[in-house]
Write a protein that holds these residues in place. Structure first.
Motif: not given
Length: 159
Positions: A21-27, A33-40, A82-85, A111-118
């Motif tokens: 399990v890895f996690a990182r916050e992004v702006a 982020v979900f759209s990039a994962l699921a739709d692109d 979307g936009p959770e899992v 905050g205004t960004g996202t915590r991404v956990q993989w």
């Protein structure tokens, strides 16, 4: 030689014999982020350096994935909430020693960004599990680099 893996459900990400399990916050916001994962899918190779191809299959319920070095996967999307899992499992691969694999991307507002956990959840031979455990830090670096590159890509995308 491609071979079929054991089919697993979304709960495998919590019960797999090996879970990384890895996690990182992004702006970027969770929706982007979900759209990039699921739709692109075609965009994955632009931000995840290990990925050379992601192509939707089965009317969008599956994916063909190719990695640098020649590893290939045929996958089934298990959860696209979307936009959770976003969760998928590998059904067919040429990766030696792998018996079952599911990956989950969990997105939470930060905050205004996202915590991404993989979560990378796998089962395989003892040699496969040992190699993956030893390679954990490299996989973590790949994740951090990919998520950072994705965040930069989303920041530069036209609004």
């Amino acid at each position: 030689m491609a071979r079929r893996l054991r089919p697993v459900g979304p709960d495998f990400v919590e019960t797999a014999p090996l879970r990384l399990v890895f996690a990182r916050e992004v702006a970027a916001p969770p929706e982007a982020v979900f759209s990039a994962l699921a739709d692109d899918g075609s965009g994955w190779s632009e931000w995840f350096s290990a990925v050379t191809l992601v192509r939707p299959t089965a009317g969008g319920t599956g994916r063909e994935v190719r990695l640098r070095g020649g590893t290939r996967f045929e996958e089934t999307v298990l959860v696209s909430q979307g936009p959770e899992v976003y969760t998928y499992r590998a059904d067919v691969t040429n990766a030696p020693g792998l018996r079952a694999l599911a990956e989950e991307w969990r997105l939470t507002p930060a905050g205004t960004g996202t915590r991404v956990q993989w979560t990378f959840a796998a089962d395989g031979t003892a040699l496969f599990r040992a190699a993956l455990t030893m390679g954990r830090s490299g996989l973590g670096r790949a994740f951090r680099g990919a998520v950072t590159a994705l965040d930069r890509r989303l920041a530069s995308a036209p609004a």
